[in-house]
Design a protein around this motif. Structure first.
Motif, PDB file in Angstrom:
ATOM      1  N   SER A  45     -43.563  21.519  -9.032  1.00 36.26           N
ATOM      2  CA  SER A  45     -43.672  19.980  -9.070  1.00 36.26           C
ATOM      3  C   SER A  45     -42.737  19.491 -10.178  1.00 36.26           C
ATOM      4  CB  SER A  45     -44.693  19.304  -9.038  1.00 36.26           C
ATOM      5  OG  SER A  45     -46.092  19.935  -8.497  1.00 36.26           O
ATOM      6  N   LEU A  46     -42.539  18.382  -9.867  1.00 33.04           N
ATOM      7  CA  LEU A  46     -41.291  17.188 -10.702  1.00 33.04           C
ATOM      8  C   LEU A  46     -42.282  16.045 -11.338  1.00 33.04           C
ATOM      9  CD1 LEU A  46     -38.259  17.487  -9.573  1.00 33.04           C
ATOM     10  CD2 LEU A  46     -38.970  19.032 -11.049  1.00 33.04           C
ATOM     11  N   TYR A  47     -42.338  15.783 -12.630  1.00 35.56           N
ATOM     12  CA  TYR A  47     -42.548  14.232 -12.726  1.00 35.56           C
ATOM     13  C   TYR A  47     -40.742  13.800 -13.391  1.00 35.56           C
ATOM     14  CZ  TYR A  47     -43.871  10.356 -16.194  1.00 35.56           C
ATOM     15  OH  TYR A  47     -44.799   9.343 -16.428  1.00 35.56           O
ATOM     16  N   ILE A  48     -40.902  12.380 -13.427  1.00 33.82           N
ATOM     17  CA  ILE A  48     -39.889  11.918 -13.859  1.00 33.82           C
ATOM     18  C   ILE A  48     -40.505  10.573 -14.800  1.00 33.82           C
ATOM     19  CG2 ILE A  48     -37.819  10.589 -13.697  1.00 33.82           C
ATOM     20  CD1 ILE A  48     -38.826  13.329 -10.865  1.00 33.82           C
ATOM     21  N   HIS A  49     -40.110  10.260 -16.370  1.00 34.46           N
ATOM     22  CA  HIS A  49     -40.810  10.045 -16.919  1.00 34.46           C
ATOM     23  C   HIS A  49     -39.441   8.649 -17.285  1.00 34.46           C
ATOM     24  CE1 HIS A  49     -43.331   7.151 -19.551  1.00 34.46           C
ATOM     25  NE2 HIS A  49     -42.490   7.715 -20.442  1.00 34.46           N
ATOM     26  N   ILE A 100     -42.561  15.790  -6.305  1.00 39.55           N
ATOM     27  CA  ILE A 100     -42.511  14.422  -7.276  1.00 39.55           C
ATOM     28  C   ILE A 100     -42.274  13.737  -7.819  1.00 39.55           C
ATOM     29  CG2 ILE A 100     -39.632  13.572  -7.689  1.00 39.55           C
ATOM     30  CD1 ILE A 100     -38.531  15.436  -5.417  1.00 39.55           C
ATOM     31  N   ALA A 101     -43.321  12.907  -8.087  1.00 33.57           N
ATOM     32  CA  ALA A 101     -44.157  11.881  -9.074  1.00 33.57           C
ATOM     33  C   ALA A 101     -42.983  11.043  -9.934  1.00 33.57           C
ATOM     34  CB  ALA A 101     -45.399  12.177 -10.066  1.00 33.57           C
ATOM     35  N   PRO A 107     -41.787   2.235 -13.366  1.00 39.34           N
ATOM     36  CA  PRO A 107     -40.380   3.136 -13.103  1.00 39.34           C
ATOM     37  C   PRO A 107     -39.280   1.748 -12.292  1.00 39.34           C
ATOM     38  CG  PRO A 107     -41.849   4.909 -12.135  1.00 39.34           C
ATOM     39  CD  PRO A 107     -42.393   3.881 -12.940  1.00 39.34           C
ATOM     40  N   ASN A 108     -40.598   0.425 -11.076  1.00 42.14           N
ATOM     41  CA  ASN A 108     -39.588  -0.222 -11.100  1.00 42.14           C
ATOM     42  C   ASN A 108     -38.879  -1.901 -11.615  1.00 42.14           C
ATOM     43  OD1 ASN A 108     -42.935  -0.472 -11.480  1.00 42.14           O
ATOM     44  ND2 ASN A 108     -42.488  -2.642 -10.819  1.00 42.14           N
ATOM     45  N   ALA A 109     -39.010  -1.133 -13.214  1.00 42.09           N
ATOM     46  CA  ALA A 109     -38.592  -1.487 -14.379  1.00 42.09           C
ATOM     47  C   ALA A 109     -36.605  -1.016 -13.997  1.00 42.09           C
ATOM     48  CB  ALA A 109     -39.333  -1.508 -15.401  1.00 42.09           C
ATOM     49  N   ILE A 110     -36.724  -0.402 -13.352  1.00 42.14           N
ATOM     50  CA  ILE A 110     -34.914  -0.198 -13.233  1.00 42.14           C
ATOM     51  C   ILE A 110     -34.843  -1.048 -11.775  1.00 42.14           C
ATOM     52  CG2 ILE A 110     -35.329   2.016 -14.330  1.00 42.14           C
ATOM     53  CD1 ILE A 110     -34.992   3.536 -11.561  1.00 42.14           C
ATOM     54  N   GLU A 111     -33.132  -1.178 -11.991  1.00 41.16           N
ATOM     55  CA  GLU A 111     -32.894  -1.720 -10.394  1.00 41.16           C
ATOM     56  C   GLU A 111     -33.054  -0.634  -9.159  1.00 41.16           C
ATOM     57  OE1 GLU A 111     -32.199  -4.639  -9.606  1.00 41.16           O
ATOM     58  OE2 GLU A 111     -32.152  -5.221 -12.476  1.00 41.16           O
ATOM     59  N   VAL A 314     -43.056  20.154 -13.809  1.00 43.37           N
ATOM     60  CA  VAL A 314     -41.528  20.184 -14.818  1.00 43.37           C
ATOM     61  C   VAL A 314     -41.166  18.910 -15.294  1.00 43.37           C
ATOM     62  CG1 VAL A 314     -38.186  20.414 -15.459  1.00 43.37           C
ATOM     63  CG2 VAL A 314     -40.660  22.276 -13.809  1.00 43.37           C
ATOM     64  N   GLY A 315     -41.682  18.364 -16.596  1.00 45.39           N
ATOM     65  CA  GLY A 315     -41.330  16.980 -17.139  1.00 45.39           C
ATOM     66  C   GLY A 315     -39.499  16.464 -16.820  1.00 45.39           C
ATOM     67  N   LEU A 316     -39.459  15.451 -16.239  1.00 44.92           N
ATOM     68  CA  LEU A 316     -38.395  15.047 -17.126  1.00 44.92           C
ATOM     69  C   LEU A 316     -37.722  13.397 -17.774  1.00 44.92           C
ATOM     70  CD1 LEU A 316     -36.557  15.882 -13.381  1.00 44.92           C
ATOM     71  CD2 LEU A 316     -36.026  17.217 -16.259  1.00 44.92           C
ATOM     72  N   GLY A 317     -37.246  13.027 -18.726  1.00 50.87           N
ATOM     73  CA  GLY A 317     -37.670  12.171 -19.508  1.00 50.87           C
ATOM     74  C   GLY A 317     -38.179  12.191 -20.456  1.00 50.87           C
ATOM     75  N   ALA A 318     -38.135  10.993 -21.117  1.00 48.24           N
ATOM     76  CA  ALA A 318     -38.322  10.954 -22.759  1.00 48.24           C
ATOM     77  C   ALA A 318     -39.615  10.895 -23.387  1.00 48.24           C
ATOM     78  CB  ALA A 318     -37.803   9.720 -23.652  1.00 48.24           C
ATOM     79  N   SER A 319     -40.499  12.003 -24.169  1.00 50.69           N
ATOM     80  CA  SER A 319     -42.071  12.092 -23.703  1.00 50.69           C
ATOM     81  C   SER A 319     -42.456  13.188 -22.527  1.00 50.69           C
ATOM     82  CB  SER A 319     -42.729  11.078 -24.480  1.00 50.69           C
ATOM     83  OG  SER A 319     -42.943  10.203 -22.817  1.00 50.69           O
ATOM     84  N   ALA A 320     -41.999  13.336 -21.482  1.00 47.36           N
ATOM     85  CA  ALA A 320     -42.200  14.422 -20.352  1.00 47.36           C
ATOM     86  C   ALA A 320     -42.797  15.567 -21.181  1.00 47.36           C
ATOM     87  CB  ALA A 320     -41.257  13.895 -19.135  1.00 47.36           C
ATOM     88  N   ILE A 321     -43.726  16.158 -20.082  1.00 49.62           N
ATOM     89  CA  ILE A 321     -44.693  17.199 -20.836  1.00 49.62           C
ATOM     90  C   ILE A 321     -44.452  18.111 -19.243  1.00 49.62           C
ATOM     91  CG2 ILE A 321     -46.067  18.686 -22.008  1.00 49.62           C
ATOM     92  CD1 ILE A 321     -47.852  16.332 -22.363  1.00 49.62           C
TER      93      ILE A 321
END
Length: 437
Positions: A45-49, A100-101, A107-111, A314-321
């Motif tokens: 599984s993926l987590y995207i921060h 994928i989470a 997340p809706n802070a980006i365009e 698998v965590g992706l992005g700053a502080s992701a675990i």
């Protein structure tokens, strides 16, 4: 229904979304993370921060910052794309992404177009097997364009940060959003094809009454939430400085919090929802979380209760675990340093802990107690914890039958406290956590 025993709730305890918890993390050699990625096989599984919000709430303990600086946000996304490439290149071909989470922050802070490109990057880089996609959303900054993007990429599950419908509570925690905003977001998401919609609610908020809470529960049900997470507000200003804005004198005391948790459980349990633990709820009749609770496959990870059966996240992005059977690894928390590491083609994981055989054993017991309400204990562990369990036995909150420990219905609000008895690390770190209820 439940009896309040303040002496059993005196010690703060973790939420146990992992074991050991992040409080035990220390410096980690990135090569250990690299090797764990290379050995990951089967379903993952993926987590995207996305650590940005357009509006920062006073209560929030998440690693997030204001999204107003466009250049910083864009450079973060560039770094995230670079990390995706690097991590994907290390995984073996047999590793298939099935979940994928997207979380934050918001997340809706980006365009919306940036989100589409991010999803395209994930599907291009990783081997996928018709993954389930989920996302956390801030209703205050939801737009029709964002709903269109969600429909375009095929998000099936969404979680809304509602917290409370009471205006005075919203004002106190810095999260003002009227009901029309929530209704509009729900309508957009349903039209976009979201089939599982979660509402995050909170009790124990400043100035919150039982009537305020019940009103929020009713509105949540009427708006058709498929799932509900009812969290107790954790007031830890020594850890989360932005919480100093909240007037602690206005917070309900522990006995009031206990009554609020009981009200939430009783309301949803009698209005068509299946209880998941004591503070999560799901509509039966097809919801995967309710089904997992029924058939004993419910799990717990950094997103909370889940029907995800993968042992690798698998965590992706700053502080992701990231979580592996033998390792927990956390990316650099600071967004600036994270961007620097990723832009230089370095793995960002620099904190974590190796999970010993004892950690894995105790972690399995804790997870079973929180997810199934029972666990089978070895003789040595039973002897170790039996004295600590005695107060719960005396009050009829748990039952022991040979090797089996069962949390009885009356013991549900004490589940995290009971689970903490099996935590070999807890003595040194309990001060970093909040009340069990």
């Amino acid at each position: 229904m439940w009896t309040y025993y303040p002496e059993l709730l005196a010690k703060p305890v973790p939420r146990y979304t992992s074991y050991p918890t992040a409080a035990e993390f220390g410096d980690l050699d990135p090569d250990r993370y690299r090797q764990a990625l290379r050995n990951a096989e089967g379903d993952i599984s993926l987590y995207i921060h996305i650590p940005f919000c357009e509006k920062i709430c006073f209560y929030c303990g998440c690693n997030t910052a204001h999204a107003g600086r466009k250049q910083r946000l864009e450079s973060y996304l560039d770094a995230l794309h670079a990390e995706i490439e690097l991590v994907a290149s290390l995984l073996p071909p047999t590793a298939l992404v099935r979940r994928i989470a997207f979380g934050g922050g918001s997340p809706n802070a980006i365009e919306p177009d940036q989100f589409r490109l991010l999803v395209d990057k994930l599907f291009f880089s990783f081997a996928t097997a018709d993954p389930v996609l989920s996302i956390e959303l801030d209703p205050r900054t939801m737009t029709s364009d964002w709903a269109e993007a969600i429909g375009h990429v095929g998000i099936q599950r969404a979680s809304l940060g509602v917290q409370t419908f009471a205006p005075h509570c919203q004002q106190a925690i810095g999260r003002v959003q009227d009901e029309d905003c929530i209704v509009r977001t729900v309508d957009w998401l349903r039209e976009a094809g979201v089939t599982s919609l979660n509402f995050d609610l909170m009790y124990g908020l400043p100035g919150q009454t039982m009537a305020d809470l019940e009103d929020s529960l009713q509105r949540t049900r009427v708006l058709g939430a498929d799932r509900v997470a009812l969290f107790g507000y954790a007031h830890v200003p020594h850890i989360v400085p932005r919480q100093r804005v909240i007037d602690a004198s206005e917070l309900p005391d522990q006995e009031q919090r206990f009554a609020m948790a009981e009200l939430g459980y009783a309301y949803f349990a009698t209005h068509g929802y299946t209880p998941i633990g004591f503070d999560h709820f799901a509509r039966p009749g097809g919801d995967p979380l309710a089904r997992a609770a029924f058939d004993g496959t419910l799990r717990r990870n950094f997103q909370g209760f889940t029907d995800d059966t993968s042992d690798v996240l698998v965590g992706l992005g700053a502080s992701a675990i990231s979580s592996f059977p033998h390792l927990l690894a956390q990316n650099e928390k600071n967004s600036g340093r994270y961007r620097m590491l990723s832009s230089q083609d370095h793995l960002a994981a620099n904190r974590g802990i190796l999970r010993t055989a004892d950690d894995r054993y105790r972690g399995a017991v804790i997870e079973q107690l929180l997810c199934q309400g029972r666990a089978q204990l070895g003789a040595c562990l039973m002897r170790e914890v039996r004295p600590s369990l005695q107060p719960f036995l005396d009050r009829g909150l748990v039952d022991i039958d040979r090797q089996w420990l069962d949390i009885l219905p009356e013991g549900l609000p004490y589940a995290r406290t009971i689970a903490a008895l099996f935590d070999a690390h807890r003595a040194a770190t309990m001060q970093q956590f909040s009340s069990a209820v």
